[in-house]
Design an enzyme around this catalytic site. Structure first.
Site, mmCIF file in Angstrom:
data_model
loop_
_atom_site.group_PDB
_atom_site.id
_atom_site.type_symbol
_atom_site.label_atom_id
_atom_site.label_comp_id
_atom_site.label_asym_id
_atom_site.label_seq_id
_atom_site.Cartn_x
_atom_site.Cartn_y
_atom_site.Cartn_z
ATOM 1 N N PRO A 144 0.832 -1.214 0.000
ATOM 2 C CA PRO A 144 0.000 0.000 0.000
ATOM 3 C C PRO A 144 0.863 1.259 0.000
ATOM 4 C CG PRO A 144 -0.852 -1.607 1.555
ATOM 5 C CD PRO A 144 0.476 -2.122 1.093
ATOM 6 N N GLU A 145 0.562 2.179 -0.921
ATOM 7 C CA GLU A 145 1.305 3.428 -1.016
ATOM 8 C C GLU A 145 0.425 4.566 -0.497
ATOM 9 O OE1 GLU A 145 3.295 4.105 -4.706
ATOM 10 O OE2 GLU A 145 3.965 2.030 -4.881
ATOM 11 N N HIS A 193 -5.686 -13.622 10.962
ATOM 12 C CA HIS A 193 -4.768 -12.518 10.649
ATOM 13 C C HIS A 193 -5.282 -11.164 11.129
ATOM 14 C CE1 HIS A 193 -2.500 -15.427 8.449
ATOM 15 N NE2 HIS A 193 -3.469 -15.635 7.581
ATOM 16 N N ARG A 236 22.607 17.029 -8.099
ATOM 17 C CA ARG A 236 22.445 15.589 -7.889
ATOM 18 C C ARG A 236 22.546 14.854 -9.216
ATOM 19 N NH1 ARG A 236 20.015 14.672 -2.770
ATOM 20 N NH2 ARG A 236 20.484 12.472 -3.200
#
Length: 270
Positions: free
Chosen positions: A2-3, A90, A152
């Protein structure tokens, strides 16, 4: 995993059930997930009233009137279940409210985590200490990115996944935003001009907002608290679409980097 959109969707799903409610029972049904549950979790939360629910990066936060904040991470397969008919093997943390509602944190792989932090000390909570700005807030701007990426040489995709630069971005949505902005994932971050960074910021926000509206993406075991699946995967431009045609007609490519797959269009993204 999950983001950010999945966590935001989760928080929004929990809010109507938990906000303003008193927790009459708190039960940890095992000793740990990725790490141990706080030993005083039941003592500190039982009887507390939930005052707010919010998100920081990929973490969900539940504030209480006792000055404690429950911080949860869904790991690889975690999700909250609302009013489950019966508890399963669970369901590792169970919260009952004074409105006779039940929330169960379900995590088959147990890569998630639950911590209890004093609310005034959240800025010192280890995962938050060096986090960059939220991608949906005003702090993420072209000027900010130009300064953060100055000099960078690392690829822009890797830099966007660095939580110290931007908090909460994950692999799926970085691939999608880079395609929308027309930026190659391997381009050196410090070599992207301000105008292109402005397009990238707009793309990041647009992709995340669209994913939240769609309820997130369905990956492996993820589902919203109400049990519904997220449908943003139907809108993916490049992610998971190797060899399929991009909107320009060129085939979408995939390459593996650091255990993650990068999906992109070599014609559209420069």
């Amino acid at each position: 995993m999950p983001e950010l959109p999945e966590v935001e969707t989760t928080v929004r799903g929990l809010r109507p059930v938990l906000e303003g409610r008193r927790l009459v029972s708190v039960e940890a049904r095992r000793a740990d997930l990725r790490r141990a549950f706080p030993v005083d979790l039941r003592q500190r939360l039982t009887g507390a009233t939930v005052t707010a629910l919010w998100r920081r990066a990929k973490y969900g936060l539940i504030d209480t009137d006792r000055g404690d904040t429950l911080v949860f991470h869904l790991g690889m397969s975690g999700r909250w279940r609302i009013d489950p008919g019966e508890l399963g093997a669970h369901d590792h943390l169970v919260l009952d409210t004074d409105a006779d509602r039940r929330l169960a944190l379900n995590d088959p792989r147990r890569f998630g985590s639950v911590d209890l932090v004093r609310s005034e000390e959240l800025q010192d909570y280890e995962p938050f200490r060096k986090m960059g700005p939220e991608p949906l807030g005003d702090a993420l701007s072209a000027d900010y990115l130009a300064e953060a990426l100055k000099g960078r040489s690392a690829p822009i995709k890797a830099l966007l996944l660095d939580q110290r630069i931007v908090a909460g971005l994950g692999n799926i949505y970085v691939c999608e935003a880079l395609h929308m902005a027309g930026i190659a994932p391997g381009r050196a971050g410090g070599r992207i001009g301000r105008d292109r960074l402005a397009r990238l910021v707009d793309a990041i926000k647009a992709v995340l907002l669209a994913a939240i509206e769609a309820g997130g993406s369905t990956l492996r075991d993820y589902a919203r608290p109400d049990g519904e699946l997220g449908y943003f995967s139907k809108q993916w431009r490049v992610y998971g679409r190797e060899a399929e045609p991009c909107g320009c007609g060129a085939p979408i490519r995939r390459r593996a980097e650091g255990g993650r797959s990068t999906f992109y269009c070599a014609r559209c993204q420069r």
